[in-house]
Design a protein around this motif. Sequence first.
Motif, PDB file in Angstrom:
ATOM      1  N   ASN A  62       0.873  -1.177   0.000  1.00  0.00           N
ATOM      2  CA  ASN A  62       0.000   0.000   0.000  1.00  0.00           C
ATOM      3  C   ASN A  62       0.906   1.221   0.000  1.00  0.00           C
ATOM      4  OD1 ASN A  62      -1.657   2.181   0.812  1.00  0.00           O
ATOM      5  ND2 ASN A  62      -3.125   0.723   1.659  1.00  0.00           N
ATOM      6  N   THR A  63       0.949   1.960  -1.136  1.00  0.00           N
ATOM      7  CA  THR A  63       1.905   3.078  -1.222  1.00  0.00           C
ATOM      8  C   THR A  63       1.422   4.304  -0.456  1.00  0.00           C
ATOM      9  OG1 THR A  63       0.885   3.302  -3.382  1.00  0.00           O
ATOM     10  CG2 THR A  63       3.175   2.631  -3.336  1.00  0.00           C
ATOM     11  N   LYS A  64       0.091   4.406  -0.252  1.00  0.00           N
ATOM     12  CA  LYS A  64      -0.437   5.604   0.419  1.00  0.00           C
ATOM     13  C   LYS A  64      -0.071   5.584   1.899  1.00  0.00           C
ATOM     14  CE  LYS A  64      -4.696   8.086   1.213  1.00  0.00           C
ATOM     15  NZ  LYS A  64      -6.130   7.894   1.344  1.00  0.00           N
ATOM     16  N   HIS A  65      -0.274   4.438   2.567  1.00  0.00           N
ATOM     17  CA  HIS A  65       0.025   4.355   3.990  1.00  0.00           C
ATOM     18  C   HIS A  65       1.348   3.654   4.247  1.00  0.00           C
ATOM     19  CE1 HIS A  65      -3.998   5.657   5.153  1.00  0.00           C
ATOM     20  NE2 HIS A  65      -4.429   4.935   4.152  1.00  0.00           N
ATOM     21  N   ASP A  66       2.104   3.260   3.196  1.00  0.00           N
ATOM     22  CA  ASP A  66       3.404   2.595   3.347  1.00  0.00           C
ATOM     23  C   ASP A  66       3.294   1.308   4.140  1.00  0.00           C
ATOM     24  OD1 ASP A  66       5.438   5.583   3.481  1.00  0.00           O
ATOM     25  OD2 ASP A  66       5.184   4.103   1.881  1.00  0.00           O
ATOM     26  N   ILE A  67       2.478   0.360   3.654  1.00  0.00           N
ATOM     27  CA  ILE A  67       2.286  -0.905   4.371  1.00  0.00           C
ATOM     28  C   ILE A  67       2.693  -2.062   3.462  1.00  0.00           C
ATOM     29  CG2 ILE A  67       0.611  -2.409   5.486  1.00  0.00           C
ATOM     30  CD1 ILE A  67      -0.944  -0.053   6.260  1.00  0.00           C
ATOM     31  N   ILE A  68       3.459  -3.006   4.037  1.00  0.00           N
ATOM     32  CA  ILE A  68       3.878  -4.200   3.308  1.00  0.00           C
ATOM     33  C   ILE A  68       3.108  -5.392   3.885  1.00  0.00           C
ATOM     34  CG2 ILE A  68       5.840  -5.584   2.569  1.00  0.00           C
ATOM     35  CD1 ILE A  68       7.660  -3.332   3.433  1.00  0.00           C
ATOM     36  N   TYR A  69       2.456  -6.195   3.014  1.00  0.00           N
ATOM     37  CA  TYR A  69       1.742  -7.392   3.463  1.00  0.00           C
ATOM     38  C   TYR A  69       2.675  -8.567   3.254  1.00  0.00           C
ATOM     39  CZ  TYR A  69      -2.755  -4.872   3.258  1.00  0.00           C
ATOM     40  OH  TYR A  69      -3.792  -3.997   3.445  1.00  0.00           O
ATOM     41  N   VAL A  70       3.104  -9.191   4.345  1.00  0.00           N
ATOM     42  CA  VAL A  70       4.112 -10.241   4.274  1.00  0.00           C
ATOM     43  C   VAL A  70       3.488 -11.570   4.697  1.00  0.00           C
ATOM     44  CG1 VAL A  70       5.951 -11.020   5.780  1.00  0.00           C
ATOM     45  CG2 VAL A  70       6.274  -8.993   4.435  1.00  0.00           C
ATOM     46  N   ASN A  71       3.768 -12.644   3.942  1.00  0.00           N
ATOM     47  CA  ASN A  71       3.139 -13.944   4.198  1.00  0.00           C
ATOM     48  C   ASN A  71       3.540 -14.496   5.563  1.00  0.00           C
ATOM     49  OD1 ASN A  71       1.655 -16.224   3.549  1.00  0.00           O
ATOM     50  ND2 ASN A  71       3.428 -17.275   2.703  1.00  0.00           N
ATOM     51  N   GLY A  72       2.608 -15.171   6.239  1.00  0.00           N
ATOM     52  CA  GLY A  72       2.963 -15.885   7.466  1.00  0.00           C
ATOM     53  C   GLY A  72       3.153 -14.960   8.645  1.00  0.00           C
ATOM     54  N   SER A  73       3.758 -15.501   9.702  1.00  0.00           N
ATOM     55  CA  SER A  73       3.923 -14.733  10.932  1.00  0.00           C
ATOM     56  C   SER A  73       5.353 -14.216  11.038  1.00  0.00           C
ATOM     57  CB  SER A  73       3.595 -15.603  12.136  1.00  0.00           C
ATOM     58  OG  SER A  73       4.469 -16.704  12.164  1.00  0.00           O
ATOM     59  N   VAL A  74       5.529 -13.253  11.926  1.00  0.00           N
ATOM     60  CA  VAL A  74       6.779 -12.506  12.033  1.00  0.00           C
ATOM     61  C   VAL A  74       7.142 -12.454  13.523  1.00  0.00           C
ATOM     62  CG1 VAL A  74       7.174 -10.026  12.219  1.00  0.00           C
ATOM     63  CG2 VAL A  74       6.987 -11.081   9.988  1.00  0.00           C
ATOM     64  N   PRO A  75       8.434 -12.583  13.906  1.00  0.00           N
ATOM     65  CA  PRO A  75       8.730 -12.528  15.349  1.00  0.00           C
ATOM     66  C   PRO A  75       8.417 -11.161  15.922  1.00  0.00           C
ATOM     67  CG  PRO A  75      10.751 -12.573  14.049  1.00  0.00           C
ATOM     68  CD  PRO A  75       9.632 -12.833  13.102  1.00  0.00           C
ATOM     69  N   GLY A  76       8.112 -11.095  17.211  1.00  0.00           N
ATOM     70  CA  GLY A  76       7.856  -9.838  17.891  1.00  0.00           C
ATOM     71  C   GLY A  76       6.393  -9.646  18.232  1.00  0.00           C
ATOM     72  N   HIS A  77       6.127  -8.712  19.175  1.00  0.00           N
ATOM     73  CA  HIS A  77       4.743  -8.426  19.585  1.00  0.00           C
ATOM     74  C   HIS A  77       4.136  -7.428  18.602  1.00  0.00           C
ATOM     75  CE1 HIS A  77       6.122  -4.493  21.094  1.00  0.00           C
ATOM     76  NE2 HIS A  77       7.199  -5.142  21.448  1.00  0.00           N
ATOM     77  N   THR A  78       2.824  -7.123  18.736  1.00  0.00           N
ATOM     78  CA  THR A  78       2.198  -6.142  17.840  1.00  0.00           C
ATOM     79  C   THR A  78       2.831  -4.781  18.071  1.00  0.00           C
ATOM     80  OG1 THR A  78       0.483  -6.131  19.523  1.00  0.00           O
ATOM     81  CG2 THR A  78      -0.102  -7.046  17.400  1.00  0.00           C
ATOM     82  N   ASN A  79       2.996  -4.027  16.989  1.00  0.00           N
ATOM     83  CA  ASN A  79       3.589  -2.683  16.995  1.00  0.00           C
ATOM     84  C   ASN A  79       5.042  -2.677  17.457  1.00  0.00           C
ATOM     85  OD1 ASN A  79       1.035  -1.830  16.335  1.00  0.00           O
ATOM     86  ND2 ASN A  79       0.518  -1.237  18.411  1.00  0.00           N
TER      87      ASN A  79
END
Lengths: 242, 248
Positions: free
Chosen positions: A172-189
Amino acid sequence: MMPIWTKSGKKHAVTLLKVQDCHVLKYISKEESGGKTAKLLVGGKNASPFSKSESAMEIFREAGVPRKQKVTMFNVTDDALVKPGTPLYAAHFRPGQFVDVTAKTIGKGFQGVMKRWGFKGQPASHGQTKTHRRPGALSTNKAAKVYRGKKMPGKMGNIYRTSFGLKVWRINTKHDIIYVNGSVPGHTNCLVKVKDTKLPTYKECNKNPPFPTFFADGDEKLPEDLYDEEMFQFTDPSVTYT
Amino acid sequence: ACRASSDEKPAKFQPPPKPVIIDKLKQIEERRFLSPEFIPPRGRTDPLKFFIERKDMIQRRKVFNIPEFYVGHILAVTTADLYAKDKVNRFVGICIQRGGKGLGATFVLRNVIEDQGVEICYELYNPRIQAIEVLKLEKRLDDNLMYLRDALPEYSTFDVNMKPETRLDHEEIPINKLQVRMKPKPWSKRWERPKYNIKGIKFELPEKVMKEAQKWSQPWLEFDMLREYDTSKIEEKIWKEVNEELKK
């Protein structure tokens, strides 16, 4: 995390990562750093400049950029150098590329050996005296010592870990968001470092990226959303099989 | 006979009857229904994530009509299925549960087909769903009809070829105050306990058992202030946003 559907009707889970005020801070040459390639320092989210010493703030002042909460290093070849002070956007990555994501895992505190290392423990009944979640034997008789690195209880989590080979589904170029497959280490935010994959299977998929990076003031005007070819966009009608 | 030609006195002027204006727009707006998956759950997530999810949900709703329905309605869902005849699968059932928030919102339909109880969990925003039709409109006394698994099978059987019922007014979905009769115990869950708060079962259990079940009541729960989550203001904002986007 959100669900995403492909054009064939399969569902995948996707993590949203926001690129928040990223700037290139400093260029470190190969000789200075002592590595094989030159390095670029990149800073993340903006933070208050008042809680750091003057010497630490020097880097930010030279680049002309507010103080960043997280500063990371990227190994960069000489042809991909970027001038310090340029902002980096989510459009640096394109859908279909593969990416490694590094972050600090959720801290679990001091944990026992069953949760930390996955030991089986002992049975709950049949005569066990005060031994249900203990490690048991530490070493053999002949060794006559405990080896270095023996798995024992201790602080678990809050260390850097990487998930490799995650596909980028949407940008999403307007809000600069990358949608990445699967889960990612770390808590939300939490703050996260996103790199191109080091896995050899996805080398071909990462060809033709925006090189050296995506410049917002350049000639290229991108649409608000960039989708992967296989992804189902909600503007299309429902999926049918023939 | 023309009044002008005759010599009678002119008839007293009768003003025409005033037209009664029924403002249909106002009537529709009086009942606001916001699908429960739009309301964000309580947590530390960035509101931007919910905003972007809502954009996607509204986009899907523009292309595909998701009707308004509650737990207790009887729905027919047609999905695209690779391994079915004609590649299309139709299932009719009563909605017993609506769960999930955002794009992953689900609803469970239950029906008894040839003496076998079948429950299918569908995702509202799954692109394989071709159509959702509401066959019968009625709300029940509870939000969660999971107890139909332990009720007599006649309460979960619905005709697969039922004709869709047309909506009469734009107001008042009827509430069916049916008290369901259960199979003999043991049940999958102890439905008589106050934590499930079920009003739609006709308990034929002895008084002693009902009194014993009240031992597990937690009367302090309704006064717990940390559990309060007032969604009225959030709902209004989201309702306005969703309506504006859908009208475009």
